[in-house]
Design a protein around this motif. Structure first.
Motif, PDB file in Angstrom:
ATOM      1  N   GLN A  40       2.475  31.415  23.424  1.00 41.04           N
ATOM      2  CA  GLN A  40       2.692  29.969  23.509  1.00 41.04           C
ATOM      3  C   GLN A  40       2.201  29.216  22.279  1.00 41.04           C
ATOM      4  N   MET A  41       1.229  29.762  21.563  1.00 37.88           N
ATOM      5  CA  MET A  41       0.639  29.056  20.431  1.00 37.88           C
ATOM      6  C   MET A  41       0.646  29.967  19.200  1.00 37.88           C
ATOM      7  N   PRO A  42       1.570  29.752  18.259  1.00 43.12           N
ATOM      8  CA  PRO A  42       1.569  30.530  17.010  1.00 43.12           C
ATOM      9  C   PRO A  42       0.246  30.351  16.267  1.00 43.12           C
ATOM     10  N   PHE A  43      -0.129  31.389  15.513  1.00 41.56           N
ATOM     11  CA  PHE A  43      -1.413  31.381  14.812  1.00 41.56           C
ATOM     12  C   PHE A  43      -1.217  31.767  13.349  1.00 41.56           C
ATOM     13  N   HIS A  44      -1.948  31.063  12.462  1.00 42.03           N
ATOM     14  CA  HIS A  44      -1.965  31.380  11.033  1.00 42.03           C
ATOM     15  C   HIS A  44      -3.410  31.625  10.610  1.00 42.03           C
ATOM     16  N   GLN A  45      -3.622  32.728   9.916  1.00 42.46           N
ATOM     17  CA  GLN A  45      -4.965  33.081   9.446  1.00 42.46           C
ATOM     18  C   GLN A  45      -5.206  32.480   8.069  1.00 42.46           C
ATOM     19  N   GLY A  46      -6.212  31.632   7.965  1.00 39.09           N
ATOM     20  CA  GLY A  46      -6.526  31.014   6.681  1.00 39.09           C
ATOM     21  C   GLY A  46      -7.628  31.727   5.946  1.00 39.09           C
ATOM     22  N   ARG A  47      -7.875  31.284   4.693  1.00 39.59           N
ATOM     23  CA  ARG A  47      -8.947  31.857   3.879  1.00 39.59           C
ATOM     24  C   ARG A  47     -10.002  30.830   3.514  1.00 39.59           C
ATOM     25  N   ASN A  48      -9.704  29.589   3.666  1.00 39.02           N
ATOM     26  CA  ASN A  48     -10.649  28.512   3.355  1.00 39.02           C
ATOM     27  C   ASN A  48     -10.375  27.374   4.330  1.00 39.02           C
ATOM     28  N   GLU A  49     -11.435  26.831   4.911  1.00 34.32           N
ATOM     29  CA  GLU A  49     -11.250  25.822   5.953  1.00 34.32           C
ATOM     30  C   GLU A  49     -10.591  24.550   5.414  1.00 34.32           C
ATOM     31  N   GLN A  50     -10.992  24.118   4.226  1.00 35.57           N
ATOM     32  CA  GLN A  50     -10.352  22.940   3.643  1.00 35.57           C
ATOM     33  C   GLN A  50      -8.867  23.196   3.413  1.00 35.57           C
ATOM     34  N   SER A  51      -8.556  24.391   2.921  1.00 31.49           N
ATOM     35  CA  SER A  51      -7.154  24.740   2.670  1.00 31.49           C
ATOM     36  C   SER A  51      -6.331  24.705   3.951  1.00 31.49           C
ATOM     37  N   MET A  52      -6.913  25.151   5.057  1.00 27.29           N
ATOM     38  CA  MET A  52      -6.172  25.141   6.316  1.00 27.29           C
ATOM     39  C   MET A  52      -5.772  23.718   6.698  1.00 27.29           C
ATOM     40  N   VAL A  53      -6.672  22.761   6.471  1.00 28.05           N
ATOM     41  CA  VAL A  53      -6.330  21.362   6.764  1.00 28.05           C
ATOM     42  C   VAL A  53      -5.204  20.904   5.845  1.00 28.05           C
ATOM     43  N   HIS A  54      -5.272  21.260   4.556  1.00 27.99           N
ATOM     44  CA  HIS A  54      -4.208  20.874   3.633  1.00 27.99           C
ATOM     45  C   HIS A  54      -2.858  21.443   4.072  1.00 27.99           C
ATOM     46  N   ALA A  55      -2.867  22.692   4.532  1.00 31.90           N
ATOM     47  CA  ALA A  55      -1.613  23.292   5.002  1.00 31.90           C
ATOM     48  C   ALA A  55      -1.064  22.523   6.205  1.00 31.90           C
ATOM     49  N   ALA A  56      -1.959  22.149   7.125  1.00 30.60           N
ATOM     50  CA  ALA A  56      -1.533  21.378   8.298  1.00 30.60           C
ATOM     51  C   ALA A  56      -0.998  20.011   7.890  1.00 30.60           C
ATOM     52  N   VAL A  57      -1.629  19.389   6.913  1.00 30.97           N
ATOM     53  CA  VAL A  57      -1.183  18.078   6.441  1.00 30.97           C
ATOM     54  C   VAL A  57       0.178  18.188   5.754  1.00 30.97           C
ATOM     55  N   GLY A  58       0.347  19.230   4.912  1.00 24.36           N
ATOM     56  CA  GLY A  58       1.640  19.421   4.285  1.00 24.36           C
ATOM     57  C   GLY A  58       2.745  19.597   5.317  1.00 24.36           C
ATOM     58  N   TYR A  59       2.447  20.357   6.348  1.00 29.25           N
ATOM     59  CA  TYR A  59       3.400  20.555   7.441  1.00 29.25           C
ATOM     60  C   TYR A  59       3.719  19.219   8.120  1.00 29.25           C
ATOM     61  N   ALA A  60       2.689  18.442   8.421  1.00 28.11           N
ATOM     62  CA  ALA A  60       2.887  17.169   9.115  1.00 28.11           C
ATOM     63  C   ALA A  60       3.708  16.194   8.283  1.00 28.11           C
ATOM     64  N   ARG A  61       3.431  16.137   6.990  1.00 27.45           N
ATOM     65  CA  ARG A  61       4.196  15.216   6.139  1.00 27.45           C
ATOM     66  C   ARG A  61       5.657  15.633   6.079  1.00 27.45           C
ATOM     67  N   GLN A  62       5.905  16.927   5.960  1.00 25.16           N
ATOM     68  CA  GLN A  62       7.283  17.401   5.909  1.00 25.16           C
ATOM     69  C   GLN A  62       8.011  17.144   7.215  1.00 25.16           C
ATOM     70  N   CYS A  63       7.283  17.131   8.325  1.00 23.79           N
ATOM     71  CA  CYS A  63       7.869  16.864   9.643  1.00 23.79           C
ATOM     72  C   CYS A  63       7.935  15.380   9.975  1.00 23.79           C
ATOM     73  N   GLY A  64       7.662  14.517   9.019  1.00 26.05           N
ATOM     74  CA  GLY A  64       7.713  13.087   9.279  1.00 26.05           C
ATOM     75  C   GLY A  64       6.682  12.609  10.274  1.00 26.05           C
ATOM     76  N   ARG A  65       5.540  13.310  10.357  1.00 29.32           N
ATOM     77  CA  ARG A  65       4.423  12.994  11.243  1.00 29.32           C
ATOM     78  C   ARG A  65       4.756  13.209  12.723  1.00 29.32           C
ATOM     79  N   LEU A  66       5.870  13.859  13.024  1.00 28.35           N
ATOM     80  CA  LEU A  66       6.237  14.113  14.410  1.00 28.35           C
ATOM     81  C   LEU A  66       5.664  15.419  14.925  1.00 28.35           C
ATOM     82  N   SER A  67       5.165  16.260  14.033  1.00 31.94           N
ATOM     83  CA  SER A  67       4.562  17.527  14.417  1.00 31.94           C
ATOM     84  C   SER A  67       3.464  17.848  13.421  1.00 31.94           C
ATOM     85  N   THR A  68       2.442  18.546  13.877  1.00 37.52           N
ATOM     86  CA  THR A  68       1.343  18.922  12.999  1.00 37.52           C
ATOM     87  C   THR A  68       0.772  20.249  13.466  1.00 37.52           C
ATOM     88  N   HIS A  69      -0.331  20.669  12.858  1.00 36.98           N
ATOM     89  CA  HIS A  69      -1.021  21.887  13.247  1.00 36.98           C
ATOM     90  C   HIS A  69      -2.449  21.554  13.660  1.00 36.98           C
TER      91      HIS A  69
END
Length: 635
Positions: A67-96
């Motif tokens: 039910q919940m896909p998972f991505h393994q990160g290497r740096n906690e700050q980087s994981m937030v950046h990846a989630a933000v990049g995803y959210a911006r590309q989705c027009g703020r309608l989806s995030t991580h």
């Protein structure tokens, strides 16, 4: 007790789960809807596990892996950046969501959280926390605060979160989770949302009401403009001779690009863009005059200096946009601000339309039916735009194939290659200025420059997030050597998951942007170059023998080294065609200057030493005093 959808029956009407299991199951059933489009709100969870989340959320993500896909990160700050990049590309309608251990794992979230909140982009942070029941005190990595027993390092996330709660008992998750979803989906209040999760509470079982797990659809509302405000706005436009629209990030967040183009087509009002708003119009739209402010075009900045009405759409009016209060210089200039957030709408002492950008622009277009700016004004900015395009062509020109390229020529070669589908990501260094002035945006999502926080290290993880959101699009992470050295480790994640990002490393042996700024303010480029230090403390001219291409290769990327314009053109073409992550490495010409494009067309306030013995600082202060005397407060 019989099982029920992954849990066990508790009391009548309840399901017995741990707090972490309940949270993951809840998140998997949250959706957004806007304009009839429904999307999953939390598309996946990123995590680095340690004590504080491995036995709680870690186990829950295994339990509900389907039910919940998972991505393994290497740096906690980087994981937030990846989630933000995803959210911006989705027009703020989806995030991580992002989960970390307690201690340093949690505090590493702070920079990413600040970036998300400043840029109004949603991300859910789930840091582990110390024991709520305090069986041992202190535990490993716990911050002891003598005057407050309920403080942990997670409290560092309070000022950079739009919503924060610490879940000290299982049933407290129910209202907190609902509040978290409300904030993530609110067009005004969205940003980083933090639910701090004590490790013992994560693993504690509770009888959860079945209603907690029903599918919920959160409507992302379009706030309609007030008719009185809209009529007043139309009156201001009709009464102006030299109106100028400043398109900010809110245009993209509202998906208002078509409405903006329709208004510009109907009225002929020119449109300049902030870093966040670039791409609101295609570069070849007749009304698009490019970036505005310190990193803007001469066309946009000259229009700004003489505008009698500035129409801000979804902009925060940062100092780069306003040239630190010196750009909008016409006597009696008025401001009209369209913004879903009243806080931003009231800036610059402007008249306000507090509403969704698309709804307001559509309403304004209807009210301005038949109104056009003067033909002479249109010719003026059209001619200026054509002259600026010639300057862009000159900066991009790369007709000597066997020489080392400049940074601007790197952008020019990309300009030759990309289509509407490509996405370019950048955040810091000299590249944002070059991109804002020179890049020809072809589609609303192509230009992805994070300049609210201008965070070094954003580019590579954000590119991963964008690629996860739009796997069909070529995604370019443009990275200077200074930024690369900050945070390259998410390359390993791209390799592990075969996310086909294209990393372009531009090597100029130092902090080029800050080096140029340092020179302009009397700092003499001190501490900005990567050079050997001699025994007397001075820096020699030889660059450090650092091989960033070899470093990228060691992390698993195929690397194409480009020494000349010819090499680079071919390397970029091969990278775009690659079906896995890849890297292009190029050493750019003119290591001791920022770049080859036209210089800044407007000022930026960086205070200079008021008294100094060194001639460079004295001269810089004289120049500073000249500029600051032109500053005005818009009242």
């Amino acid at each position: 007790m019989s099982g029920t959808q992954g849990g066990t029956r508790g009391a009548p009407g309840t399901i017995r789960l741990t707090t972490a299991q309940a949270l993951v199951r809840f998140l998997a059933r949250q959706f957004t809807e806007r304009d009839g489009e429904r999307r999953r709100l939390i598309g996946a969870t990123w995590g680095i596990f340690g004590h504080g989340n491995v036995a709680g959320l870690g186990q829950a993500l295994v339990e509900y892996g389907e039910q919940m896909p998972f991505h393994q990160g290497r740096n906690e700050q980087s994981m937030v950046h990846a989630a933000v990049g995803y959210a911006r590309q989705c027009g703020r309608l989806s995030t991580h969501a992002v989960t970390t251990s307690i201690g340093p794992g949690a505090t590493n979230l702070v920079t990413g959280a600040a970036l998300a909140t400043i840029n109004h982009l949603p991300v859910l942070l789930l840091p582990g926390d110390t024991f709520a029941t305090r069986p041992a005190d202190p535990v490993l990595q716990q911050l002891e605060v003598p005057y407050a027993g309920d403080v942990s390092v997670n409290d560092c996330l309070r000022p950079v979160s739009k919503y924060f709660d610490r879940i000290t008992r299982p049933d407290a998750l129910i209202p907190a989770a609902l509040q978290a979803m409300r904030v993530l989906t609110d067009p005004v209040d969205t940003g980083a949302v933090t639910l701090a999760l004590p490790q013992d509470v994560q693993a504690e079982a509770f009888d959860w009401p079945e209603e907690f797990f029903v599918e919920r659809v959160w409507s992302v509302r379009r706030q309609a403009p007030d008719p009185v405000e809209l009529a007043a706005a139309a009156g201001l436009v009709r009464g102006s001779d030299r109106p100028l629209i400043v398109a900010g990030g809110g245009v993209h967040h509202s998906a208002a690009e078509r409405a903006l183009a329709d208004l510009a087509d109907a009225t002929g009002i020119p449109v300049a863009s902030t870093q966040a708003g670039k791409g609101s119009l295609r570069h070849d739209h007749p009304a698009d005059v490019g970036g505005i402010g310190h990193t803007g075009t001469a066309t946009a900045d000259e229009l700004a200096r003489t505008a009698d009405l500035v129409i801000g759409v979804g902009t925060r009016y940062t100092d780069f946009t306003t040239a630190s209060g010196t750009l909008f210089a016409a006597p009696g200039v008025r401001f009209l601000n369209i913004n879903v957030a009243a806080f931003d709408a009231h800036k610059m002492a402007g008249a306000t339309v507090v509403a969704d950008a698309r709804a307001a622009l559509e309403g304004l277009r209807d009210m301005l039916s038949g109104h056009h700016v003067d033909a002479a004004y249109r010719r003026e900015y059209s001619d200026d735009k054509e002259r600026w395009e010639h300057r862009v062509d000159a900066a991009f020109e790369a007709d000597e194939p066997d020489v080392r390229p400049t940074q601007a020529q790197v952008l020019g070669l990309l300009d030759e290659l990309v289509t509407d589908a490509d996405v370019l990501i950048n955040a810091a260094g000299s590249l944002p200025g070059d991109l804002h002035k020179l890049w020809r945006a072809r589609s609303p999502r192509q230009y992805h420059v994070e300049y609210g926080y201008s965070c070094m290290g954003y580019e590579i993880p954000a590119a991963i997030g964008v690629s996860l959101a739009s796997p069909e699009r070529p995604v370019w992470a443009l990275v200077g050597d200074g930024t690369y050295l900050m945070m390259p480790t998410e390359i390993v994640t791209a390799v592990q998951e075969n996310v086909p990002i294209k990393v372009v490393i531009l090597q100029n042996h130092g902090y080029a942007s800050i080096g140029g700024l340092s020179e302009s303010v009397g700092g003499e480029r001190f501490g900005t170059a990567y050079r050997h230090r001699a025994s007397d403390g001075t820096f020699t001219g030889a660059p450090l023998p650092v091989d960033l291409a070899a470093n990228a290769a060691s992390l698993g990327l195929p690397v194409r080294r480009a020494k000349t314009v010819r090499d680079l053109r071919e390397a970029l073409r091969e990278a775009r065609e690659a079906d896995g992550p890849t890297c292009v490495y190029v050493e750019t010409e003119t290591a001791d200057t920022v770049s080859g494009p036209p210089p800044a067309q407007a000022w930026w306030d960086v205070p200079v030493a008021e008294t100094a013995a060194r001639p460079s600082a004295v001269k810089a202060r004289e120049e500073y005093d000249r500029h600051v005397s032109a500053r005005r407060r818009q009242l």
